[in-house]
Scaffold this active site. Structure first.
Site, PDB file in Angstrom:
ATOM      1  CB  SER A 117       4.867  -2.138  12.189  1.00 60.07           C
ATOM      2  OG  SER A 117       4.478  -0.745  12.609  1.00 60.07           O
ATOM      3  N   GLY A 126       2.288   1.986  10.527  1.00 62.25           N
ATOM      4  CA  GLY A 126       3.263   2.919  10.658  1.00 62.25           C
ATOM      5  C   GLY A 126       3.910   3.224  12.027  1.00 62.25           C
ATOM      6  CD  GLU A 142      -3.126   5.374   6.698  1.00 64.80           C
ATOM      7  OE1 GLU A 142      -2.958   5.382   5.340  1.00 64.80           O
ATOM      8  OE2 GLU A 142      -2.256   4.957   7.443  1.00 64.80           O
ATOM      9  CE  LYS A 177       0.275   3.319   4.856  1.00 64.79           C
ATOM     10  NZ  LYS A 177       0.186   3.563   6.037  1.00 64.79           N
ATOM     11  CD  GLU A 230      -3.656  -2.784   7.197  1.00 68.31           C
ATOM     12  OE1 GLU A 230      -2.728  -2.993   6.721  1.00 68.31           O
ATOM     13  OE2 GLU A 230      -4.356  -1.769   6.869  1.00 68.31           O
ATOM     14  CG  ASN A 249      -1.790   1.331   1.309  1.00 71.30           C
ATOM     15  OD1 ASN A 249      -1.736   2.075   0.482  1.00 71.30           O
ATOM     16  ND2 ASN A 249      -2.204   1.442   2.625  1.00 71.30           N
ATOM     17  CG  HIS A 307      -5.864   1.726   5.028  1.00 72.30           C
ATOM     18  ND1 HIS A 307      -5.444   2.787   6.067  1.00 72.30           N
ATOM     19  CD2 HIS A 307      -4.809   0.788   4.942  1.00 72.30           C
ATOM     20  CE1 HIS A 307      -4.325   2.520   6.388  1.00 72.30           C
ATOM     21  NE2 HIS A 307      -3.897   1.242   5.702  1.00 72.30           N
TER      22      HIS A 307
HETATM   23  C1  PEP Z   1      -1.007  -0.132   6.039  1.00 71.25           C
HETATM   24  O1  PEP Z   1      -0.950   1.061   5.947  1.00 71.25           O
HETATM   25  O2  PEP Z   1      -1.586  -0.619   5.621  1.00 71.25           O
HETATM   26  C2  PEP Z   1       0.371  -0.548   6.844  1.00 71.25           C
HETATM   27  C3  PEP Z   1       0.296  -1.791   7.014  1.00 71.25           C
HETATM   28  O3  PEP Z   1       1.176   0.430   7.047  1.00 71.25           O
HETATM   29  P1  PEP Z   1       2.556  -0.085   7.672  1.00 71.25           P
HETATM   30  O4  PEP Z   1       3.101  -1.307   7.064  1.00 71.25           O
HETATM   31  O5  PEP Z   1       3.636   1.176   7.253  1.00 71.25           O
HETATM   32  O6  PEP Z   1       2.340  -0.325   9.209  1.00 71.25           O
END
Ligand code: PEP
Length: 249
Positions: A213, A173, A97, A11, A167, A9, A95
């Site tokens: 992460s 993040g 976000e 973003k 998630e 992803n 997601h």
């Molecule tokens: C994401 O935004 O879907 C995600 C898992 O981000 P990160 O791997 O940076 O934690």
């Protein structure tokens, strides 16, 4: 057998040139890779260029969101047929976000995933609790509500044509990954929920990705768990070398 899926992803990152460089490096590094399926989700503006750059390879391209109407007076939105027209096979919906900053709810996530399927796209439906919800001991309640709220009412056939991504918001993040045991516990819970919405065979066929992460050091432990069927990767998918290490794990 569920083929593991590793989805990047990207973003709100990368201009067209950077996106092409990244996906070209992935293409080179993934030649001959058959065990895992690899997906990249660029920003809308780079999807066309990336789709062109992966033509003839096994790398799939996806959107990061979509609107549930196909067309009309909806300024700023992008629809399923538009993503499919650019060569997308997948689209991320719900997601955290989008839920946190742009008002996505279980109801709109449900509409978006149905619209995606209607356009021939495979939705990746994101669910996950916030830190305060985990600390208050309501993780199952939250994740269960998100799963039922978005996926309730789908036929078995429709359920088989989607992917779920667990998630935990506290892991996205932050560098704070869920332990393999924590991930497995929630993945098994989600699968149980899917069983409740359909049957054993259907629930077993749905891929459940872990996201939050993920990096080359922690991915192996996560992937060893029976209900972890791949990863949705944010930050670590923006560097070819790191993402390739994750896929090869
Ligand atoms: C994401 O935004 O879907 C995600 C898992 O981000 P990160 O791997 O940076 O934690």
């Amino acid at each position: 057998m569920r083929r593991p899926l590793f989805a990047g992803n990207w973003k709100l990152n990368l201009l067209k040139a950077g996106a092409i460089d990244l996906v070209s490096a992935l293409r080179k590094g993934l030649e001959g890779e058959k065990r895992a399926e690899v997906l990249v989700c660029p920003t809308f503006t780079a999807i066309g260029a990336v789709a062109e750059a992966v033509k003839g390879s096994e790398i799939a391209v996806g959107g990061q969101d979509l609107y549930w109407q196909d067309s009309g007076a909806f300024t700023g939105e992008v629809s399923g047929p538009m993503l499919a027209d650019l060569g997308c096979r997948y689209v991320i919906v719900g997601h955290s976000e989008r839920r946190q900053f742009f008002g996505d709810t279980d109801e709109t996530v449900g509409k978006k995933l149905r619209a995606a399927q209607k356009s021939g796209l495979e939705p990746i439906v994101c669910v996950g609790e916030r830190l305060d919800e985990r600390e208050r001991g309501v993780m199952r309640e939250v994740v269960g509500r998100q799963v039922d709220g978005a996926l309730g009412g789908l036929t078995k056939d429709e359920l088989k044509r989607l992917t779920v991504a667990y998630e935990p918001v506290w892991a996205i993040g932050t560098g704070k990954v869920a332990s393999p045991e924590q991930a497995q516990e929630v993945h098994a819970f989600i699968r149980e929920r899917l069983r409740g919405l359909s049957d054993e065979t259907t629930a077993r066929e749905v891929r459940i990705l872990y996201g939050g992460s993920v990096n080359p050091e922690n991915v192996r432990g996560l992937m060893e768990k029976p209900d972890v069927n791949g990863a949705l990767v944010g930050g670590a998918s923006l560097k070819a070398e790191t993402f390739l290490k994750i896929v090869r794990s």
